[in-house]
Design a protein around this motif. Structure first.
Motif, PDB file in Angstrom:
ATOM      1  N   LYS A  20       0.974  -1.291   0.384  1.00 11.64           N
ATOM      2  CA  LYS A  20      -0.026   0.500  -0.108  1.00 11.64           C
ATOM      3  C   LYS A  20       0.739   1.091   0.168  1.00 11.64           C
ATOM      4  O   LYS A  20       1.453   1.134   0.722  1.00 11.64           O
ATOM      5  CB  LYS A  20      -1.540   0.190   1.301  1.00 11.64           C
ATOM      6  CG  LYS A  20      -2.382  -1.520   1.373  1.00 11.64           C
ATOM      7  CD  LYS A  20      -2.640  -0.810   2.272  1.00 11.64           C
ATOM      8  CE  LYS A  20      -3.653  -1.939   1.897  1.00 11.64           C
ATOM      9  NZ  LYS A  20      -4.895  -2.295   3.098  1.00 11.64           N
ATOM     10  N   MET A  21       0.540   2.220  -0.836  1.00 11.79           N
ATOM     11  CA  MET A  21       1.278   3.538  -1.131  1.00 11.79           C
ATOM     12  C   MET A  21       0.326   4.855  -0.733  1.00 11.79           C
ATOM     13  O   MET A  21      -0.198   5.268  -1.471  1.00 11.79           O
ATOM     14  CB  MET A  21       1.772   3.218  -1.943  1.00 11.79           C
ATOM     15  CG  MET A  21       2.318   4.496  -2.420  1.00 11.79           C
ATOM     16  SD  MET A  21       4.305   4.746  -1.194  1.00 11.79           S
ATOM     17  CE  MET A  21       5.480   4.202  -1.792  1.00 11.79           C
ATOM     18  N   PRO A  22       0.600   5.203   0.446  1.00 17.40           N
ATOM     19  CA  PRO A  22      -0.443   6.585   0.774  1.00 17.40           C
ATOM     20  C   PRO A  22       0.298   7.896  -0.032  1.00 17.40           C
ATOM     21  O   PRO A  22       1.449   7.617  -0.057  1.00 17.40           O
ATOM     22  CB  PRO A  22      -0.619   6.836   2.249  1.00 17.40           C
ATOM     23  CG  PRO A  22       1.077   5.846   2.466  1.00 17.40           C
ATOM     24  CD  PRO A  22       0.703   5.065   1.681  1.00 17.40           C
ATOM     25  N   ILE A  23      -0.662   8.461  -0.763  1.00 19.99           N
ATOM     26  CA  ILE A  23       0.200   9.154  -1.442  1.00 19.99           C
ATOM     27  C   ILE A  23       0.516  10.992  -0.564  1.00 19.99           C
ATOM     28  O   ILE A  23       0.964  10.995  -0.475  1.00 19.99           O
ATOM     29  CB  ILE A  23      -1.071  10.012  -2.487  1.00 19.99           C
ATOM     30  CG1 ILE A  23      -1.959   9.175  -3.465  1.00 19.99           C
ATOM     31  CG2 ILE A  23      -0.579  11.229  -2.932  1.00 19.99           C
ATOM     32  CD1 ILE A  23      -1.213   8.466  -4.701  1.00 19.99           C
ATOM     33  N   ARG A  24      -0.517  10.740   0.786  1.00 19.18           N
ATOM     34  CA  ARG A  24      -0.096  11.820   1.542  1.00 19.18           C
ATOM     35  C   ARG A  24       1.468  11.493   2.223  1.00 19.18           C
ATOM     36  O   ARG A  24       1.400  10.815   2.722  1.00 19.18           O
ATOM     37  CB  ARG A  24      -0.815  11.717   2.976  1.00 19.18           C
ATOM     38  CG  ARG A  24      -0.513  12.595   4.184  1.00 19.18           C
ATOM     39  CD  ARG A  24      -1.727  12.884   4.734  1.00 19.18           C
ATOM     40  NE  ARG A  24      -2.723  13.535   4.246  1.00 19.18           N
ATOM     41  CZ  ARG A  24      -3.114  14.461   4.570  1.00 19.18           C
ATOM     42  NH1 ARG A  24      -2.377  15.570   4.259  1.00 19.18           N
ATOM     43  NH2 ARG A  24      -4.126  15.424   3.361  1.00 19.18           N
ATOM     44  N   GLY A  25       2.543  12.965   2.110  1.00 15.57           N
ATOM     45  CA  GLY A  25       3.307  12.989   2.862  1.00 15.57           C
ATOM     46  C   GLY A  25       4.971  12.569   1.386  1.00 15.57           C
ATOM     47  O   GLY A  25       5.838  12.299   2.348  1.00 15.57           O
ATOM     48  N   HIS A  26       4.142  12.085   0.130  1.00 13.71           N
ATOM     49  CA  HIS A  26       5.364  11.329  -0.520  1.00 13.71           C
ATOM     50  C   HIS A  26       5.420  12.238  -1.831  1.00 13.71           C
ATOM     51  O   HIS A  26       4.482  12.945  -2.246  1.00 13.71           O
ATOM     52  CB  HIS A  26       4.898  10.351  -0.860  1.00 13.71           C
ATOM     53  CG  HIS A  26       4.896   8.935   0.119  1.00 13.71           C
ATOM     54  ND1 HIS A  26       4.252   8.474   0.742  1.00 13.71           N
ATOM     55  CD2 HIS A  26       6.439   8.021   0.246  1.00 13.71           C
ATOM     56  CE1 HIS A  26       4.442   7.309   1.537  1.00 13.71           C
ATOM     57  NE2 HIS A  26       5.931   7.269   1.983  1.00 13.71           N
ATOM     58  N   ARG A  27       6.456  11.702  -2.102  1.00 21.12           N
ATOM     59  CA  ARG A  27       6.949  12.824  -3.271  1.00 21.12           C
ATOM     60  C   ARG A  27       6.866  12.037  -4.894  1.00 21.12           C
ATOM     61  O   ARG A  27       6.502  10.582  -4.757  1.00 21.12           O
ATOM     62  CB  ARG A  27       8.491  12.994  -3.659  1.00 21.12           C
ATOM     63  CG  ARG A  27       8.773  13.927  -2.208  1.00 21.12           C
ATOM     64  CD  ARG A  27      10.503  14.399  -2.350  1.00 21.12           C
ATOM     65  NE  ARG A  27      10.773  14.356  -3.600  1.00 21.12           N
ATOM     66  CZ  ARG A  27      11.180  15.674  -4.141  1.00 21.12           C
ATOM     67  NH1 ARG A  27      11.275  16.640  -2.566  1.00 21.12           N
ATOM     68  NH2 ARG A  27      12.026  16.103  -5.202  1.00 21.12           N
ATOM     69  N   VAL A  28       5.773  12.669  -5.756  1.00 19.31           N
ATOM     70  CA  VAL A  28       5.021  11.853  -7.081  1.00 19.31           C
ATOM     71  C   VAL A  28       5.487  12.468  -8.608  1.00 19.31           C
ATOM     72  O   VAL A  28       5.967  13.566  -8.386  1.00 19.31           O
ATOM     73  CB  VAL A  28       3.723  12.425  -6.743  1.00 19.31           C
ATOM     74  CG1 VAL A  28       3.047  11.394  -8.069  1.00 19.31           C
ATOM     75  CG2 VAL A  28       3.204  11.489  -5.036  1.00 19.31           C
ATOM     76  N   LEU A  29       5.832  11.746  -8.671  1.00 21.37           N
ATOM     77  CA  LEU A  29       6.765  12.633 -10.429  1.00 21.37           C
ATOM     78  C   LEU A  29       5.466  11.584 -11.835  1.00 21.37           C
ATOM     79  O   LEU A  29       4.838  10.183 -11.458  1.00 21.37           O
ATOM     80  CB  LEU A  29       7.490  12.429 -11.456  1.00 21.37           C
ATOM     81  CG  LEU A  29       8.585  13.146 -12.542  1.00 21.37           C
ATOM     82  CD1 LEU A  29       9.532  13.349 -11.819  1.00 21.37           C
ATOM     83  CD2 LEU A  29       8.295  11.806 -13.442  1.00 21.37           C
ATOM     84  N   VAL A  30       4.953  12.823 -13.022  1.00 16.53           N
ATOM     85  CA  VAL A  30       3.514  12.254 -13.883  1.00 16.53           C
ATOM     86  C   VAL A  30       4.380  12.613 -14.909  1.00 16.53           C
ATOM     87  O   VAL A  30       4.646  14.575 -14.976  1.00 16.53           O
ATOM     88  CB  VAL A  30       2.738  12.758 -12.978  1.00 16.53           C
ATOM     89  CG1 VAL A  30       2.062  12.015 -13.966  1.00 16.53           C
ATOM     90  CG2 VAL A  30       1.977  12.478 -12.037  1.00 16.53           C
TER      91      VAL A  30
END
Ligand SMILES: NC(=O)c1ccc[n+]([C@@H]2O[C@H](COP(=O)([O-])OP(=O)(O)OC[C@H]3O[C@@H](n4cnc5c(N)ncnc54)[C@H](O)[C@@H]3O)[C@@H](O)[C@H]2O)c1
Length: 289
Positions: A20-30
């Motif tokens: 599971k990977m909560p989005i909150r607090g994580h760095r995202v690249l799209v």
């Protein structure tokens, strides 16, 4: 030990591993986040509390607009103009971007031409953007995910990657390859005991600019999807640690269809093709390869 624990222990190796990977607090690249599904997935991640959302797109105007929308709503976004097929440019941009926990390989193109009308140049571009880029973009970020023992690599594939459709030999081939890339990488990560998930997203037609000309001509069993719903479902899948999402659910019929005698399955595939002329198939001006 309870009976449930006993079953879990004895079947543990057989059960799929879910990270599971909560989005909150994580760095995202799209990538390809300047428009369509990528833009909305980037905005959705920002809304769910991503620490930073990094937008990559070929078009500066589009990338800047997505970043500005996120920042105006109180999120933290930055953009870079990157062609995902240009290895040097990607490596330089990745250095600047820094660590990424959730990578969406989303940029994609379609030619929409009959095989006999297509040029090799256009086929090469489709394969470059939709397949070669997966290696170029994933490589610089995967190392960090492995070191931190945490991460998710997402690939926006397509339902055209689970069943062949007319006028899309290059697109369909690229999306089958994209799904193969995603599955193989997941197996490799699992074997090496790295907690890195991979997820392939497989929608049929979505109301973005990509298939502008054929919106009224899609097969009735696969109604056109709203990009907001698609983006939300995809980000939910990242958080849930899923491995693949097929949209709409009717795409699952393809797997049942494959059990049919081949002539019947071919007839089923015939239902999925888009019966449109090249003119009608044309997407948003400037985007077609
Ligand atoms: N729209 C659909 O019906 C549909 C269905 C199945 C899968 N998909 C896939 O979803 C993904 C997103 O498509 P969309 O419908 O949102 O399309 P879109 O055209 O709205 O967005 C694609 C974005 O990618 C960018 N892009 C194109 N080539 C690039 C490159 N070389 N480097 C960086 N950016 C690049 C474009 O500038 C654009 O902003 C694609 O991979 C597509 O194949 C779309």
């Amino acid at each position: 030990m309870s009976i449930v624990d006993t079953i879990r222990r004895s079947t543990g190796k057989l059960l799929p591993t879910k990270y599971k990977m909560p989005i909150r607090g994580h760095r995202v690249l799209v990538t390809g986040a300047g428009s369509g599904i990528g833009r909305l997935m980037a905005i959705e991640c920002a809304d769910r509390g991503a620490a930073k959302v990094i937008i990559w797109d070929l078009s500066e105007e589009r990338a800047a607009e997505t970043a500005a929308t996120i920042n105006a709503a109180g999120g933290a976004a930055e953009y870079q103009v990157v062609d995902v097929t240009d290895q040097e440019a990607v490596e330089a941009a990745a250095e600047i971007a820094g660590d990424v926990d959730i990578l969406f390989n989303n940029a994609g193109v379609v030619s929409g031409r009959d095989f006999l009308d297509n040029t090799q140049e256009s086929v090469d571009r489709t394969l470059d953007v939709n397949v070669r880029s997966l290696y170029i973009v994933t490589r610089p970020f995967l190392k960090g995910m492995v070191e931190r023992d945490r991460g998710t690599v997402v690939v926006t594939a397509s339902a055209a990657g689970v069943v062949g459709v007319a006028k899309q030999t290059d697109y369909s081939a690229s999306k089958w390859a994209a799904i193969g890339f995603t599955e193989s990488l997941r197996v490799e990560m699992k074997r090496r005991k790295h907690r890195v998930n991979t997820l392939s997203l497989c929608p049929f037609y979505v109301d973005t600019g990509m298939f502008d000309g054929v919106k009224t001509k899609v097969p009735w069993i696969f109604p056109i999807l709203r990009q907001e719903d698609v983006a939300r479902t995809f980000v939910d899948a990242v958080e849930a640690g899923r491995h693949q999402v097929l949209l709409p659910w009717t795409v699952r019929l393809v797997y049942i269809g494959r059990l049919l005698p081949l002539p019947l399955f071919d007839a089923f595939c015939g239902l999925l093709g888009v019966n449109a002329t090249m003119e009608e198939f044309r997407g948003r001006p400037g985007d077609r390869v």
